[in-house]
Design a protein around this motif. Sequence first.
Motif, PDB file in Angstrom:
ATOM      1  N   ALA A  57      40.355  67.576  74.710  1.00  0.00           N
ATOM      2  CA  ALA A  57      41.437  67.910  73.767  1.00  0.00           C
ATOM      3  C   ALA A  57      42.796  67.567  74.382  1.00  0.00           C
ATOM      4  O   ALA A  57      43.005  67.714  75.585  1.00  0.00           O
ATOM      5  CB  ALA A  57      41.392  69.385  73.431  1.00  0.00           C
ATOM      6  N   GLY A  58      43.672  67.097  73.530  1.00  0.00           N
ATOM      7  CA  GLY A  58      45.017  66.781  74.004  1.00  0.00           C
ATOM      8  C   GLY A  58      46.056  67.049  72.936  1.00  0.00           C
ATOM      9  O   GLY A  58      45.735  67.100  71.750  1.00  0.00           O
ATOM     10  N   VAL A  59      47.288  67.201  73.346  1.00  0.00           N
ATOM     11  CA  VAL A  59      48.411  67.338  72.405  1.00  0.00           C
ATOM     12  C   VAL A  59      49.347  66.136  72.509  1.00  0.00           C
ATOM     13  O   VAL A  59      50.315  66.035  71.749  1.00  0.00           O
ATOM     14  CB  VAL A  59      49.203  68.660  72.637  1.00  0.00           C
ATOM     15  CG1 VAL A  59      48.390  69.872  72.225  1.00  0.00           C
ATOM     16  CG2 VAL A  59      49.647  68.779  74.079  1.00  0.00           C
ATOM     17  N   GLY A  60      49.033  65.237  73.436  1.00  0.00           N
ATOM     18  CA  GLY A  60      49.839  64.017  73.576  1.00  0.00           C
ATOM     19  C   GLY A  60      48.975  62.895  74.096  1.00  0.00           C
ATOM     20  O   GLY A  60      48.016  63.133  74.834  1.00  0.00           O
ATOM     21  N   GLU A 108      50.003  77.380  83.702  1.00  0.00           N
ATOM     22  CA  GLU A 108      48.638  76.938  84.055  1.00  0.00           C
ATOM     23  C   GLU A 108      48.614  75.523  84.611  1.00  0.00           C
ATOM     24  O   GLU A 108      47.546  74.931  84.764  1.00  0.00           O
ATOM     25  CB  GLU A 108      47.758  76.991  82.801  1.00  0.00           C
ATOM     26  CG  GLU A 108      47.700  78.346  82.139  1.00  0.00           C
ATOM     27  CD  GLU A 108      46.747  79.287  82.876  1.00  0.00           C
ATOM     28  OE1 GLU A 108      46.876  80.500  82.719  1.00  0.00           O
ATOM     29  OE2 GLU A 108      45.895  78.766  83.624  1.00  0.00           O
ATOM     30  N   GLY A 109      49.793  74.961  84.828  1.00  0.00           N
ATOM     31  CA  GLY A 109      49.823  73.578  85.298  1.00  0.00           C
ATOM     32  C   GLY A 109      49.546  72.622  84.154  1.00  0.00           C
ATOM     33  O   GLY A 109      49.461  73.049  82.987  1.00  0.00           O
ATOM     34  N   GLU A 110      49.429  71.344  84.431  1.00  0.00           N
ATOM     35  CA  GLU A 110      49.237  70.362  83.368  1.00  0.00           C
ATOM     36  C   GLU A 110      47.921  69.612  83.563  1.00  0.00           C
ATOM     37  O   GLU A 110      47.450  69.423  84.687  1.00  0.00           O
ATOM     38  CB  GLU A 110      50.401  69.344  83.344  1.00  0.00           C
ATOM     39  CG  GLU A 110      51.727  69.984  82.944  1.00  0.00           C
ATOM     40  CD  GLU A 110      52.844  68.971  82.701  1.00  0.00           C
ATOM     41  OE1 GLU A 110      52.559  67.751  82.631  1.00  0.00           O
ATOM     42  OE2 GLU A 110      54.011  69.406  82.605  1.00  0.00           O
ATOM     43  N   GLY A 111      47.366  69.213  82.419  1.00  0.00           N
ATOM     44  CA  GLY A 111      46.182  68.350  82.463  1.00  0.00           C
ATOM     45  C   GLY A 111      46.563  67.013  81.865  1.00  0.00           C
ATOM     46  O   GLY A 111      47.571  66.901  81.149  1.00  0.00           O
TER      47      GLY A 111
HETATM   48  C1  LIG Z   1      45.413  72.170  84.864  1.00  0.00           C
HETATM   49  N1  LIG Z   1      45.650  73.179  83.862  1.00  0.00           N
HETATM   50  C2  LIG Z   1      45.558  72.855  82.565  1.00  0.00           C
HETATM   51  O1  LIG Z   1      45.377  71.727  82.144  1.00  0.00           O
HETATM   52  C3  LIG Z   1      45.781  73.973  81.630  1.00  0.00           C
HETATM   53  C4  LIG Z   1      44.926  75.081  81.669  1.00  0.00           C
HETATM   54  C5  LIG Z   1      45.137  76.140  80.753  1.00  0.00           C
HETATM   55  C6  LIG Z   1      46.199  76.089  79.829  1.00  0.00           C
HETATM   56  C7  LIG Z   1      47.064  74.988  79.804  1.00  0.00           C
HETATM   57  C8  LIG Z   1      48.213  74.978  78.824  1.00  0.00           C
HETATM   58  C9  LIG Z   1      46.863  73.923  80.719  1.00  0.00           C
HETATM   59  N2  LIG Z   1      47.676  72.794  80.694  1.00  0.00           N
HETATM   60  C10 LIG Z   1      47.605  71.885  79.671  1.00  0.00           C
HETATM   61  N3  LIG Z   1      46.820  72.162  78.608  1.00  0.00           N
HETATM   62  C11 LIG Z   1      46.833  71.253  77.599  1.00  0.00           C
HETATM   63  N4  LIG Z   1      46.080  71.505  76.481  1.00  0.00           N
HETATM   64  C12 LIG Z   1      45.648  72.870  76.241  1.00  0.00           C
HETATM   65  C13 LIG Z   1      44.430  72.934  75.383  1.00  0.00           C
HETATM   66  N5  LIG Z   1      44.627  72.126  74.181  1.00  0.00           N
HETATM   67  C14 LIG Z   1      43.660  72.336  73.148  1.00  0.00           C
HETATM   68  C15 LIG Z   1      42.330  72.651  73.476  1.00  0.00           C
HETATM   69  C16 LIG Z   1      41.415  72.853  72.465  1.00  0.00           C
HETATM   70  C17 LIG Z   1      41.760  72.734  71.110  1.00  0.00           C
HETATM   71  C18 LIG Z   1      43.078  72.424  70.791  1.00  0.00           C
HETATM   72  C19 LIG Z   1      44.007  72.231  71.797  1.00  0.00           C
HETATM   73 CL1  LIG Z   1      45.651  71.877  71.354  1.00  0.00          CL
HETATM   74  C20 LIG Z   1      44.953  70.732  74.426  1.00  0.00           C
HETATM   75  C21 LIG Z   1      46.137  70.611  75.340  1.00  0.00           C
HETATM   76  N6  LIG Z   1      47.539  70.116  77.620  1.00  0.00           N
HETATM   77  C22 LIG Z   1      48.301  69.917  78.716  1.00  0.00           C
HETATM   78  N7  LIG Z   1      49.064  68.830  78.728  1.00  0.00           N
HETATM   79  C23 LIG Z   1      50.135  68.637  79.729  1.00  0.00           C
HETATM   80  S1  LIG Z   1      51.462  67.958  78.763  1.00  0.00           S
HETATM   81  C24 LIG Z   1      50.315  66.980  77.805  1.00  0.00           C
HETATM   82  C25 LIG Z   1      49.170  67.983  77.561  1.00  0.00           C
HETATM   83  C26 LIG Z   1      47.858  67.272  77.234  1.00  0.00           C
HETATM   84  O2  LIG Z   1      47.635  66.918  76.088  1.00  0.00           O
HETATM   85  N8  LIG Z   1      46.976  67.081  78.240  1.00  0.00           N
HETATM   86  C27 LIG Z   1      45.725  66.456  77.957  1.00  0.00           C
HETATM   87  N9  LIG Z   1      48.356  70.762  79.762  1.00  0.00           N
END
Ligand SMILES: CNC(=O)c1cccc(C)c1Nc1nc(N2CCN(c3ccccc3Cl)CC2)nc(N2CSC[C@H]2C(=O)NC)n1
Length: 185
Positions: A57-60, A108-111
């Motif tokens: 899953a991603g938001v970007g 939680e840091g970034e993925g």
């Molecule tokens: C290492 N710890 C972690 O990853 C981390 C760990 C916990 C929380 C966070 C908040 C973390 N951090 C983080 N979580 C995300 N998601 C949370 C879950 N979500 C999502 C998941 C399922 C359905 C719908 C959705 Cl919406 C998708 C997006 N996304 C990003 N990033 C960094 S900026 C670009 C963005 C990105 O899209 N990454 C692929 N960081």
Amino acid sequence: MILMKDIVRDGDPVLRQEAAKVSFPLSEEDQKLADDMMEYLKVSQDPDLCKKYGLRAGVGLAAPQVGASKMMAAVLVPSEEGTKSPFTDVIINPVIISHSVQSGALTEGEGCLSVDKEVPGFVPRHDRITLRYQDTTGETHKVRLKNYPAIVCQHEIDHLHGILFYDHINHDNPYEVDEGTIMFE
Ligand SMILES: CNC(=O)c1cccc(C)c1Nc1nc(N2CCN(c3ccccc3Cl)CC2)nc(N2CSC[C@H]2C(=O)NC)n1
């Protein structure tokens, strides 16, 4: 449809390149790329479809992450139940024209879809930004973003300049951030 096999992983030089500016009107290829990247985010955020296609899953998602070194990224920050998404658009030739002095970071840091390993640590970014970009029609937008949408856009714009999130982590002390940094979920 973009699948995980189409996502370029860390180590591929395309992730460290400066992407090329996109010209308008969009070519058919660029329009399809924009549509496909936004579709990836939508599908990846649907629990059933995400599982069905084996997506992370991603938001970007930025074009270099699918091997296209172009100044284009899709952003889909989901809304809380029933409210409008804080930010959804395909941002083309984006420029951060101003930002807060104050930093912000995800607790939680970034993925990143292109980084398979977890890289622990805070990623200090601007808490608020004013972003100028063009949408797929070529119309220019100037938007003020804060907190999560601002973090996501900075993460994606970094990709267009060959920067990955962990470049910002302080490796001597990954959980150190300047005082006054706003931390949020
Ligand atoms: C290492 N710890 C972690 O990853 C981390 C760990 C916990 C929380 C966070 C908040 C973390 N951090 C983080 N979580 C995300 N998601 C949370 C879950 N979500 C999502 C998941 C399922 C359905 C719908 C959705 Cl919406 C998708 C997006 N996304 C990003 N990033 C960094 S900026 C670009 C963005 C990105 O899209 N990454 C692929 N960081």
